[in-house]
Design a protein around this motif. Structure first.
Motif, PDB file in Angstrom:
ATOM      1  N   THR A 192       8.821  26.905   9.614  1.00 56.06           N
ATOM      2  CA  THR A 192       8.890  27.209   8.184  1.00 56.06           C
ATOM      3  C   THR A 192       8.978  28.718   7.958  1.00 56.06           C
ATOM      4  O   THR A 192       9.764  29.185   7.125  1.00 56.06           O
ATOM      5  CB  THR A 192       7.663  26.620   7.456  1.00 56.06           C
ATOM      6  N   ARG A 193       8.204  29.484   8.721  1.00 57.08           N
ATOM      7  CA  ARG A 193       8.279  30.955   8.612  1.00 57.08           C
ATOM      8  C   ARG A 193       9.641  31.471   9.057  1.00 57.08           C
ATOM      9  O   ARG A 193      10.192  32.387   8.446  1.00 57.08           O
ATOM     10  CB  ARG A 193       7.170  31.606   9.441  1.00 57.08           C
ATOM     11  N   TRP A 194      10.172  30.900  10.135  1.00 54.54           N
ATOM     12  CA  TRP A 194      11.498  31.307  10.600  1.00 54.54           C
ATOM     13  C   TRP A 194      12.543  31.043   9.521  1.00 54.54           C
ATOM     14  O   TRP A 194      13.448  31.841   9.325  1.00 54.54           O
ATOM     15  CB  TRP A 194      11.877  30.579  11.873  1.00 54.54           C
ATOM     16  N   ALA A 195      12.431  29.916   8.842  1.00 56.90           N
ATOM     17  CA  ALA A 195      13.380  29.598   7.766  1.00 56.90           C
ATOM     18  C   ALA A 195      13.230  30.584   6.615  1.00 56.90           C
ATOM     19  O   ALA A 195      14.228  31.043   6.052  1.00 56.90           O
ATOM     20  CB  ALA A 195      13.154  28.171   7.282  1.00 56.90           C
ATOM     21  N   ALA A 196      12.013  30.959   6.285  1.00 49.62           N
ATOM     22  CA  ALA A 196      11.770  31.911   5.193  1.00 49.62           C
ATOM     23  C   ALA A 196      12.300  33.301   5.544  1.00 49.62           C
ATOM     24  O   ALA A 196      12.783  34.028   4.672  1.00 49.62           O
ATOM     25  CB  ALA A 196      10.282  31.968   4.872  1.00 49.62           C
ATOM     26  N   SER A 197      12.222  33.666   6.833  1.00 48.80           N
ATOM     27  CA  SER A 197      12.653  35.005   7.249  1.00 48.80           C
ATOM     28  C   SER A 197      14.143  35.076   7.586  1.00 48.80           C
ATOM     29  O   SER A 197      14.676  36.151   7.781  1.00 48.80           O
ATOM     30  CB  SER A 197      11.843  35.469   8.458  1.00 48.80           C
ATOM     31  N   GLY A 198      14.798  33.917   7.707  1.00 42.92           N
ATOM     32  CA  GLY A 198      16.217  33.898   8.024  1.00 42.92           C
ATOM     33  C   GLY A 198      16.535  33.743   9.498  1.00 42.92           C
ATOM     34  O   GLY A 198      17.703  33.722   9.882  1.00 42.92           O
ATOM     35  N   LYS A 199      15.520  33.641  10.345  1.00 40.23           N
ATOM     36  CA  LYS A 199      15.775  33.450  11.782  1.00 40.23           C
ATOM     37  C   LYS A 199      16.413  32.083  12.044  1.00 40.23           C
ATOM     38  O   LYS A 199      17.205  31.929  12.966  1.00 40.23           O
ATOM     39  CB  LYS A 199      14.472  33.587  12.575  1.00 40.23           C
ATOM     40  N   LEU A 200      16.067  31.113  11.233  1.00 46.32           N
ATOM     41  CA  LEU A 200      16.607  29.762  11.330  1.00 46.32           C
ATOM     42  C   LEU A 200      16.959  29.319   9.914  1.00 46.32           C
ATOM     43  O   LEU A 200      16.118  29.397   9.019  1.00 46.32           O
ATOM     44  CB  LEU A 200      15.565  28.828  11.959  1.00 46.32           C
ATOM     45  N   THR A 201      18.194  28.885   9.721  1.00 50.38           N
ATOM     46  CA  THR A 201      18.652  28.540   8.375  1.00 50.38           C
ATOM     47  C   THR A 201      18.752  27.029   8.210  1.00 50.38           C
ATOM     48  O   THR A 201      19.483  26.379   8.961  1.00 50.38           O
ATOM     49  CB  THR A 201      20.032  29.166   8.107  1.00 50.38           C
ATOM     50  N   PRO A 202      18.029  26.486   7.226  1.00 48.88           N
ATOM     51  CA  PRO A 202      18.173  25.049   6.966  1.00 48.88           C
ATOM     52  C   PRO A 202      19.554  24.767   6.373  1.00 48.88           C
ATOM     53  O   PRO A 202      20.055  25.545   5.572  1.00 48.88           O
ATOM     54  CB  PRO A 202      17.061  24.745   5.963  1.00 48.88           C
ATOM     55  N   VAL A 203      20.175  23.677   6.800  1.00 50.49           N
ATOM     56  CA  VAL A 203      21.483  23.319   6.263  1.00 50.49           C
ATOM     57  C   VAL A 203      21.346  22.461   5.015  1.00 50.49           C
ATOM     58  O   VAL A 203      22.293  22.324   4.251  1.00 50.49           O
ATOM     59  CB  VAL A 203      22.362  22.607   7.309  1.00 50.49           C
ATOM     60  N   LYS A 204      20.161  21.914   4.827  1.00 51.41           N
ATOM     61  CA  LYS A 204      19.944  21.059   3.676  1.00 51.41           C
ATOM     62  C   LYS A 204      18.468  21.072   3.303  1.00 51.41           C
ATOM     63  O   LYS A 204      17.611  21.146   4.165  1.00 51.41           O
ATOM     64  CB  LYS A 204      20.386  19.636   4.027  1.00 51.41           C
ATOM     65  N   ARG A 205      18.228  21.035   2.013  1.00 58.18           N
ATOM     66  CA  ARG A 205      16.869  20.879   1.494  1.00 58.18           C
ATOM     67  C   ARG A 205      16.833  19.607   0.680  1.00 58.18           C
ATOM     68  O   ARG A 205      17.658  19.424  -0.215  1.00 58.18           O
ATOM     69  CB  ARG A 205      16.496  22.066   0.616  1.00 58.18           C
ATOM     70  N   LEU A 206      15.906  18.751   1.005  1.00 59.26           N
ATOM     71  CA  LEU A 206      15.800  17.493   0.285  1.00 59.26           C
ATOM     72  C   LEU A 206      15.116  17.720  -1.056  1.00 59.26           C
ATOM     73  O   LEU A 206      14.300  18.636  -1.189  1.00 59.26           O
ATOM     74  CB  LEU A 206      15.027  16.476   1.124  1.00 59.26           C
ATOM     75  N   PRO A 207      15.439  16.904  -2.044  1.00 60.54           N
ATOM     76  CA  PRO A 207      14.805  17.068  -3.352  1.00 60.54           C
ATOM     77  C   PRO A 207      13.324  16.708  -3.291  1.00 60.54           C
ATOM     78  O   PRO A 207      12.866  16.040  -2.366  1.00 60.54           O
ATOM     79  CB  PRO A 207      15.571  16.095  -4.246  1.00 60.54           C
ATOM     80  N   GLY A 208      12.625  17.170  -4.263  1.00 60.02           N
ATOM     81  CA  GLY A 208      11.201  16.866  -4.339  1.00 60.02           C
ATOM     82  C   GLY A 208      10.371  18.124  -4.386  1.00 60.02           C
ATOM     83  O   GLY A 208      10.866  19.241  -4.242  1.00 60.02           O
ATOM     84  N   ARG A 209       9.100  17.928  -4.617  1.00 60.40           N
ATOM     85  CA  ARG A 209       8.175  19.051  -4.761  1.00 60.40           C
ATOM     86  C   ARG A 209       8.132  19.924  -3.516  1.00 60.40           C
ATOM     87  O   ARG A 209       8.144  21.141  -3.584  1.00 60.40           O
ATOM     88  CB  ARG A 209       6.782  18.513  -5.076  1.00 60.40           C
TER      89      ARG A 209
ATOM     90  N   PHE B  67      17.672  20.880   9.602  1.00 58.77           N
ATOM     91  CA  PHE B  67      18.353  21.913  10.374  1.00 58.77           C
ATOM     92  C   PHE B  67      19.447  21.269  11.205  1.00 58.77           C
ATOM     93  O   PHE B  67      19.322  20.111  11.614  1.00 58.77           O
ATOM     94  CB  PHE B  67      17.358  22.623  11.296  1.00 58.77           C
ATOM     95  N   ALA B  68      20.492  22.020  11.483  1.00 56.27           N
ATOM     96  CA  ALA B  68      21.564  21.520  12.351  1.00 56.27           C
ATOM     97  C   ALA B  68      21.044  21.483  13.786  1.00 56.27           C
ATOM     98  O   ALA B  68      20.472  22.456  14.277  1.00 56.27           O
ATOM     99  CB  ALA B  68      22.784  22.421  12.245  1.00 56.27           C
ATOM    100  N   ALA B  69      21.262  20.365  14.433  1.00 59.77           N
ATOM    101  CA  ALA B  69      20.824  20.227  15.830  1.00 59.77           C
ATOM    102  C   ALA B  69      21.477  21.296  16.699  1.00 59.77           C
ATOM    103  O   ALA B  69      20.860  21.813  17.633  1.00 59.77           O
ATOM    104  CB  ALA B  69      21.146  18.829  16.345  1.00 59.77           C
ATOM    105  N   ALA B  70      22.710  21.673  16.375  1.00 54.53           N
ATOM    106  CA  ALA B  70      23.411  22.710  17.144  1.00 54.53           C
ATOM    107  C   ALA B  70      22.688  24.050  17.048  1.00 54.53           C
ATOM    108  O   ALA B  70      22.662  24.812  18.020  1.00 54.53           O
ATOM    109  CB  ALA B  70      24.845  22.847  16.643  1.00 54.53           C
ATOM    110  N   ASP B  71      22.081  24.356  15.892  1.00 55.32           N
ATOM    111  CA  ASP B  71      21.321  25.598  15.745  1.00 55.32           C
ATOM    112  C   ASP B  71      20.089  25.597  16.641  1.00 55.32           C
ATOM    113  O   ASP B  71      19.750  26.614  17.248  1.00 55.32           O
ATOM    114  CB  ASP B  71      20.889  25.812  14.289  1.00 55.32           C
ATOM    115  N   ILE B  72      19.433  24.457  16.734  1.00 53.51           N
ATOM    116  CA  ILE B  72      18.244  24.332  17.587  1.00 53.51           C
ATOM    117  C   ILE B  72      18.658  24.494  19.054  1.00 53.51           C
ATOM    118  O   ILE B  72      18.009  25.204  19.827  1.00 53.51           O
ATOM    119  CB  ILE B  72      17.538  22.979  17.362  1.00 53.51           C
ATOM    120  N   GLU B  73      19.767  23.849  19.421  1.00 52.80           N
ATOM    121  CA  GLU B  73      20.267  23.962  20.799  1.00 52.80           C
ATOM    122  C   GLU B  73      20.655  25.403  21.129  1.00 52.80           C
ATOM    123  O   GLU B  73      20.446  25.865  22.254  1.00 52.80           O
ATOM    124  CB  GLU B  73      21.445  23.018  20.998  1.00 52.80           C
TER     125      GLU B  73
END
Length: 65
Positions: free
Chosen positions: A25-42, A48-54
Motif C-alpha cells: 500500500t505504501r509502495w502504491a502511494a509513493s509510486g513505486k508500484l502502480t495499481p492498474v485498477k481500483r475497485l469501487p467502495g469505501r 496490480f498487473a501480474a507483469a509488474d509484480i514479476e
C-alpha cells in the motif's frame, strides 16, 4: 481466447514479493508500484498487473519470500 492482463490483489502481491500488505500500500502511494485498477467502495481495493509484480521480482529477487 483473449490475452487479457492478469491482475493480482494487494495481498497476493504482498505474498509474491515477501512484503506486508501495508508495504505494498505504501509502495502504491509513493509510486513505486502502480495499481492498474481500483475497485469501487469505501476502501477501494487495488489490483496490480501480474507483469509488474514479476518485473519487481526480476529486478529484486532478494525481496521474494
Amino acid at each position: 481466447m483473449t490475452n487479457s492482463p492478469t491482475f493480482v490483489t494487494t495481498s497476493e502481491a504482498a505474498a509474491a514479493l515477501g512484503k506486508s500488505v501495508k508495504t505494498i500500500t505504501r509502495w502504491a502511494a509513493s509510486g513505486k508500484l502502480t495499481p492498474v485498477k481500483r475497485l469501487p467502495g469505501r476502501r477501494g481495493a487495488m489490483l496490480f498487473a501480474a507483469a509488474d509484480i514479476e518485473a519487481i521480482l526480476a529486478r529484486e529477487p532478494w525481496d521474494a519470500a
